[in-house]
Design an enzyme around this catalytic site. Structure first.
Site, PDB file in Angstrom:
ATOM      1  N   LEU A   6       0.841  -1.190   0.000  1.00  0.00           N
ATOM      2  CA  LEU A   6       0.000   0.000   0.000  1.00  0.00           C
ATOM      3  C   LEU A   6       0.880   1.245   0.000  1.00  0.00           C
ATOM      4  CD1 LEU A   6      -2.698  -1.136   2.613  1.00  0.00           C
ATOM      5  CD2 LEU A   6      -2.559  -1.598   0.142  1.00  0.00           C
ATOM      6  N   ALA A   8      -0.320   4.459  -1.511  1.00  0.00           N
ATOM      7  CA  ALA A   8      -1.144   5.520  -2.095  1.00  0.00           C
ATOM      8  C   ALA A   8      -1.277   6.744  -1.208  1.00  0.00           C
ATOM      9  CB  ALA A   8      -2.548   4.974  -2.409  1.00  0.00           C
ATOM     10  N   GLY A   9      -0.843   6.632   0.059  1.00  0.00           N
ATOM     11  CA  GLY A   9      -1.144   7.689   1.013  1.00  0.00           C
ATOM     12  C   GLY A   9      -0.263   8.910   0.875  1.00  0.00           C
ATOM     13  N   GLN A  78      -5.704   3.819  -6.296  1.00  0.00           N
ATOM     14  CA  GLN A  78      -6.748   4.178  -5.341  1.00  0.00           C
ATOM     15  C   GLN A  78      -7.065   5.655  -5.575  1.00  0.00           C
ATOM     16  OE1 GLN A  78      -5.696   4.238  -1.166  1.00  0.00           O
ATOM     17  NE2 GLN A  78      -7.803   3.851  -0.496  1.00  0.00           N
ATOM     18  N   GLY A  83      -9.348   4.506   2.965  1.00  0.00           N
ATOM     19  CA  GLY A  83      -9.051   3.436   3.905  1.00  0.00           C
ATOM     20  C   GLY A  83      -8.283   2.286   3.305  1.00  0.00           C
ATOM     21  N   THR A  84      -7.764   1.433   4.186  1.00  0.00           N
ATOM     22  CA  THR A  84      -6.895   0.347   3.751  1.00  0.00           C
ATOM     23  C   THR A  84      -7.645  -0.756   2.992  1.00  0.00           C
ATOM     24  OG1 THR A  84      -7.102  -0.482   6.027  1.00  0.00           O
ATOM     25  CG2 THR A  84      -5.079   0.699   5.467  1.00  0.00           C
ATOM     26  N   GLY A 135      -4.292  -1.318  17.064  1.00  0.00           N
ATOM     27  CA  GLY A 135      -5.206  -2.442  16.980  1.00  0.00           C
ATOM     28  C   GLY A 135      -4.584  -3.600  17.733  1.00  0.00           C
ATOM     29  N   ASN A 160      -1.264  -5.015  16.064  1.00  0.00           N
ATOM     30  CA  ASN A 160      -1.385  -5.354  14.652  1.00  0.00           C
ATOM     31  C   ASN A 160      -0.395  -4.507  13.849  1.00  0.00           C
ATOM     32  OD1 ASN A 160      -2.189  -5.830  12.024  1.00  0.00           O
ATOM     33  ND2 ASN A 160      -4.168  -4.788  12.223  1.00  0.00           N
ATOM     34  N   HIS A 308      28.589  26.731   5.040  1.00  0.00           N
ATOM     35  CA  HIS A 308      29.724  26.608   5.956  1.00  0.00           C
ATOM     36  C   HIS A 308      29.422  27.173   7.334  1.00  0.00           C
ATOM     37  CE1 HIS A 308      30.196  30.367   3.619  1.00  0.00           C
ATOM     38  NE2 HIS A 308      30.747  30.873   4.705  1.00  0.00           N
TER      39      HIS A 308
END
Length: 393
Positions: A6, A8-9, A78, A83-84, A135, A160, A308
């Site tokens: 994934l 796409a974010g 996407q 969302g995932t 999660g 998770n 510098h």
């Protein structure tokens, strides 16, 4: 097995670094963040990578091409960040059989991903001190019985990790309803998989969700620590390279420079003369570290220049940033408390006693500028000579 990565974010919590670059394409050592996830998948036996793209998709396509690490690459778009589960659903037409899913903005212990791929339907789990922010997986032996998002009273310390292997029929389970936060969650697909299959919780010994700027610094600390010394670029005979230092072909290290590894100096970069680079530091492609400059435990992205007699510590500088001579970064609070920075409008603790600044692409400082710890400069911001900056700009 196919592996869906994934990517796409946008990464709003890591702004300004993601203002024109997808978060999964931010640099971690010698490759983008998403490439580490892809490498772990290929090493574990993936025979096809399906990259889900969206925000600044062309950057992802240009890097990975049609084949990566010897396996074919397919792209799924996407169109809306919903969302995932929605992201995986974008790849549904390409899925055929059991498939894996990895977050492209996470770092995974490759050995853990290999065990995940071997386990059949499974989810990566990592033990954390405070599970209330994750999660949380409930288990009976190694089998997952439930998953609870950010529970007030967690039943286990197994977080998770966003790494999964799903059975073939899960391809048809991706049309889940939106959650309370308005997103279609892959954890709902996992919950159904748990009801209909035995799902194994596979412990991943090391894992990092790179969501905020200091976590990008931590990701580089992790991967740079694994460097083996290699000097292929031009190094002056009076330079002193100590420990695990990599100087890529096309990079130049001038006289009087001291580099204490782990450090990676990428192709086209120049360091010195009389500069000091230490800590876990990435000097990106075509970046410049000038005369008498000290860089400590920082990430300089491609094309960044530190003029510098400047000091940069525990900081992340975006692409083509230009620090004028004498620019000094503070990386420690006077009260010794953890440094805070702004994330989506709120001041948040980095949990780090030392943390400097986060600077967006093309920002510039004049000479003799002082930047306070925890300051964020937006892309293309200009700071006038002699200014002391204590607030985000």
């Amino acid at each position: 097995m196919q592996a869906v990565v994934l990517a796409a974010g946008e990464g709003t919590r890591i702004r300004p670094l993601s203002a024109s670059l997808p978060k999964p394409m931010l640099p971690v050592a010698d490759r983008p963040l998403a490439a580490h996830a892809a490498d772990a998948a290929v090493s574990a036996g993936a025979d096809e990578l399906i990259l889900v793209v969206g925000y600044e998709a062309e950057t992802v396509r240009e890097y990975f091409g049609e084949e990566y690490a010897g396996v074919p690459v397919t792209y799924a778009v996407q169109r809306e960040q919903a969302g995932t589960a929605d992201a995986v659903r974008a790849a549904r037409e390409h899925l055929d059989g059991e498939f894996a899913v990895l977050n492209g903005d996470n770092l995974y212990d490759p050995a853990g991903v290999e065990r995940l791929f071997e386990a059949g339907p499974s989810v990566g789990a990592h033990r954390v001190e405070d599970p209330t922010s994750y999660g949380v997986l409930s288990t009976a032996g190694d089998s997952v019985t439930d998953i609870t998002e950010k529970p007030a009273e967690p039943q286990t310390d197994l977080a998770n990790t966003g790494a999964y292997v799903f059975p073939a029929e899960a391809r048809e389970w991706l049309d889940v309803p939106a959650s309370e936060r308005g997103e279609r969650e892959i954890t709902d697909v996992l919950a159904r998989t748990v009801r209909e299959h035995e799902v194994t919780a596979v412990e991943i010994d090391r894992w990092l969700d790179v969501g905020r700027p200091w976590e990008l610094l931590e990701a580089n600390e992790w991967k740079l620590a694994a460097l083996d010394r290699a000097v292929r670029g031009s190094v002056h005979e009076d330079a002193d390279l100590r420990g695990a230092v990599v100087v890529e072909e096309g990079a130049a290290v001038d006289s009087g420079v001291v580099v204490e590894g782990p450090a990676l100096i990428r192709s086209g970069a120049s360091v010195g003369p009389n500069a000091y680079v230490r800590g876990a530091t990435l000097v990106g492609e075509d970046a410049t570290v000038g005369h008498g400059v000290e860089i400590k435990n920082s990430v300089l992205m491609a094309g960044a220049t530190v003029g510098h007699l400047s000091y940069v510590g525990d900081s992340v500088l975006g692409r083509d940033v230009n620090f004028g001579a004498g620019t000094t970064v503070a990386n420690l609070r006077h009260d010794d408390a953890p440094v805070k920075i702004t994330v989506k409008g709120e001041r948040v603790s980095t949990g780090r006693r030392k943390f400097g600044v986060v600077v967006g692409d093309d920002a510039k400082t004049g000479i003799n500028v002082a930047l306070d710890a925890g300051t964020i400069l937006s892309p293309r911001v200009g700071i006038v000579p002699g200014e002391t900056v204590t607030r985000d700009r």
